[in-house]
Design a protein around this motif. Sequence first.
Motif, PDB file in Angstrom:
ATOM      1  N   HIS A   1       1.019  -4.877 -10.311  1.00  0.00           N
ATOM      2  CA  HIS A   1       2.735  -4.583 -10.777  1.00  0.00           C
ATOM      3  C   HIS A   1       3.511  -4.852  -9.654  1.00  0.00           C
ATOM      4  CE1 HIS A   1       5.535  -2.525 -12.999  1.00  0.00           C
ATOM      5  NE2 HIS A   1       5.903  -1.668 -11.836  1.00  0.00           N
ATOM      6  N   LEU A   2       3.259  -4.527  -8.233  1.00  0.00           N
ATOM      7  CA  LEU A   2       4.187  -4.599  -7.040  1.00  0.00           C
ATOM      8  C   LEU A   2       4.434  -5.977  -6.787  1.00  0.00           C
ATOM      9  CD1 LEU A   2       2.809  -1.649  -4.903  1.00  0.00           C
ATOM     10  CD2 LEU A   2       5.122  -1.933  -6.051  1.00  0.00           C
ATOM     11  N   ARG A   3       3.314  -6.819  -6.958  1.00  0.00           N
ATOM     12  CA  ARG A   3       3.510  -8.227  -6.759  1.00  0.00           C
ATOM     13  C   ARG A   3       4.426  -8.714  -7.625  1.00  0.00           C
ATOM     14  NH1 ARG A   3       1.094 -12.519  -8.883  1.00  0.00           N
ATOM     15  NH2 ARG A   3      -0.459 -11.281  -9.946  1.00  0.00           N
ATOM     16  N   GLN A   4       4.206  -8.453  -9.026  1.00  0.00           N
ATOM     17  CA  GLN A   4       5.186  -9.047 -10.045  1.00  0.00           C
ATOM     18  C   GLN A   4       6.386  -8.605  -9.990  1.00  0.00           C
ATOM     19  OE1 GLN A   4       2.903  -7.935 -13.612  1.00  0.00           O
ATOM     20  NE2 GLN A   4       1.501  -9.922 -13.458  1.00  0.00           N
TER      21      GLN A   4
ATOM     22  N   SER B   1       0.352  -1.196   2.092  1.00  0.00           N
ATOM     23  CA  SER B   1       1.321   0.432   2.480  1.00  0.00           C
ATOM     24  C   SER B   1       2.440  -0.328   3.227  1.00  0.00           C
ATOM     25  CB  SER B   1       0.692   1.319   3.075  1.00  0.00           C
ATOM     26  OG  SER B   1       1.547   2.393   3.403  1.00  0.00           O
ATOM     27  N   ASP B   2       2.129  -1.067   4.388  1.00  0.00           N
ATOM     28  CA  ASP B   2       3.464  -1.326   5.311  1.00  0.00           C
ATOM     29  C   ASP B   2       4.109  -2.335   4.545  1.00  0.00           C
ATOM     30  OD1 ASP B   2       2.583   0.330   7.178  1.00  0.00           O
ATOM     31  OD2 ASP B   2       1.054  -1.076   8.261  1.00  0.00           O
ATOM     32  N   TYR B   3       3.527  -3.476   3.865  1.00  0.00           N
ATOM     33  CA  TYR B   3       4.280  -4.477   3.152  1.00  0.00           C
ATOM     34  C   TYR B   3       5.214  -4.012   2.231  1.00  0.00           C
ATOM     35  CZ  TYR B   3       5.020  -9.067   0.999  1.00  0.00           C
ATOM     36  OH  TYR B   3       5.415 -10.399   0.354  1.00  0.00           O
ATOM     37  N   PHE B   4       4.892  -2.933   1.191  1.00  0.00           N
ATOM     38  CA  PHE B   4       5.777  -2.491   0.152  1.00  0.00           C
ATOM     39  C   PHE B   4       6.586  -1.366   0.642  1.00  0.00           C
ATOM     40  CE2 PHE B   4       2.875  -5.223  -2.013  1.00  0.00           C
ATOM     41  CZ  PHE B   4       3.371  -6.089  -2.819  1.00  0.00           C
TER      42      PHE B   4
ATOM     43  N   HIS C   1      10.186   0.130 -14.127  1.00  0.00           N
ATOM     44  CA  HIS C   1      10.583  -1.100 -14.629  1.00  0.00           C
ATOM     45  C   HIS C   1      11.229  -2.102 -13.637  1.00  0.00           C
ATOM     46  CE1 HIS C   1      14.130   0.890 -15.601  1.00  0.00           C
ATOM     47  NE2 HIS C   1      14.690  -0.178 -16.282  1.00  0.00           N
ATOM     48  N   ASP C   2      11.457  -1.655 -12.598  1.00  0.00           N
ATOM     49  CA  ASP C   2      12.307  -2.272 -11.537  1.00  0.00           C
ATOM     50  C   ASP C   2      11.623  -2.087 -10.295  1.00  0.00           C
ATOM     51  OD1 ASP C   2      13.448  -0.314 -10.556  1.00  0.00           O
ATOM     52  OD2 ASP C   2      15.442  -0.830 -11.560  1.00  0.00           O
ATOM     53  N   ALA C   3      12.237  -2.928  -9.287  1.00  0.00           N
ATOM     54  CA  ALA C   3      11.746  -2.770  -7.830  1.00  0.00           C
ATOM     55  C   ALA C   3      12.370  -1.689  -7.101  1.00  0.00           C
ATOM     56  CB  ALA C   3      11.600  -4.160  -7.088  1.00  0.00           C
ATOM     57  N   SER C   4      12.837  -0.447  -7.616  1.00  0.00           N
ATOM     58  CA  SER C   4      13.766   0.418  -6.931  1.00  0.00           C
ATOM     59  C   SER C   4      12.678   1.365  -6.182  1.00  0.00           C
ATOM     60  CB  SER C   4      14.444   1.229  -7.803  1.00  0.00           C
ATOM     61  OG  SER C   4      13.574   1.638  -8.894  1.00  0.00           O
ATOM     62  N   PHE C   5      11.859   1.021  -5.403  1.00  0.00           N
ATOM     63  CA  PHE C   5      11.025   1.727  -4.705  1.00  0.00           C
ATOM     64  C   PHE C   5      11.635   1.875  -3.217  1.00  0.00           C
ATOM     65  CE2 PHE C   5       7.964  -0.327  -7.339  1.00  0.00           C
ATOM     66  CZ  PHE C   5       7.336   0.781  -7.798  1.00  0.00           C
ATOM     67  N   ILE C   6      12.281   2.894  -2.732  1.00  0.00           N
ATOM     68  CA  ILE C   6      13.160   3.191  -1.664  1.00  0.00           C
ATOM     69  C   ILE C   6      12.617   4.044  -0.580  1.00  0.00           C
ATOM     70  CG2 ILE C   6      15.399   3.980  -1.257  1.00  0.00           C
ATOM     71  CD1 ILE C   6      16.160   3.601  -4.211  1.00  0.00           C
ATOM     72  N   GLU C   7      12.568   3.392   0.490  1.00  0.00           N
ATOM     73  CA  GLU C   7      12.240   3.952   1.658  1.00  0.00           C
ATOM     74  C   GLU C   7      13.298   4.891   2.377  1.00  0.00           C
ATOM     75  OE1 GLU C   7      10.663   3.108   6.300  1.00  0.00           O
ATOM     76  OE2 GLU C   7      11.368   1.391   5.283  1.00  0.00           O
ATOM     77  N   VAL C   8      12.910   6.310   2.382  1.00  0.00           N
ATOM     78  CA  VAL C   8      13.706   7.259   2.835  1.00  0.00           C
ATOM     79  C   VAL C   8      13.216   8.060   4.137  1.00  0.00           C
ATOM     80  CG1 VAL C   8      14.792   9.324   2.398  1.00  0.00           C
ATOM     81  CG2 VAL C   8      14.367   7.926   0.368  1.00  0.00           C
TER      82      VAL C   8
END
Length: 256
Positions: free
Chosen positions: A10-13, A52-55, A71-78
């Motif tokens: 999923h992350l890759r896509q 883990s480091d990559y994403f 459903h989108d790439a909104s994984f945000i580093e905080v």
Amino acid sequence: MNMISKNLKHLRQLKRLTQEVLANDLKVTRSRISSYEEGRSAPTIEFLIAVSDYFKLPIDILLRNDLTKGHDASFIEVANQRVLFPITVDSDNEDLIEVVPVKASAGYLAGYDDPEYIEQLQKIKLPFLPTGKHRAFPIKGDSMLPMKSGAYVIGRFVENRLDIVSGRTYVLITKHEGMVYKRVYNHIETNNTLRLVSDNSAYEPYDVVIDEVLELWEFTCSINTQEYDEQELKISSIIQMFTALGVELKALERLM
């Protein structure tokens, strides 16, 4: 297919990467990526650390959470890999937002980056919201009149703090004060601070160092609850209010 297999694919896509490109970036063979995604073999701990480091996602998130709900790439580093969970959707593909109840607001500072804490929050659908990650917060006190204690503010997560617009209102999560709702003036470029101003002039403005701000949520909309008794304001009734608001605004949108 186990959780890491689903999440890796999923992350890759989401990032629109081929298996070959991801393999090259992670310095492994394409066949290993294929094997992990299909669940034919278990990834090594070294590979999990690299993913883990990559994403920019903690390993426990990769292993324990179904990220395909986003459903989108909104994984945000905080801060130090603290992750704002991706936008989730319901069976109709409508965005869902979390509601922080009054009783849980005191623990939000400790739980905002805890998957179990966030997952147990009630979720509602508000179809009129703009794009972005949203969350609903209870307001306490009278510093932001006419917004009274007990109201709920829905905020959109601010990813880049240089995008803070002076004069707008935000829910802030800070290291020392916890959750506050204030009018914010952006002084990051001049002295690395935000000036927090109350709309009630009885309260003095004050500055907070940007490094002490853990999260920022820009005001999107609010719902007042003053006409209800405290006994009525259970999380179920709050959710009903938000749901009714969404239905009313959607109907109004069709008429305009």
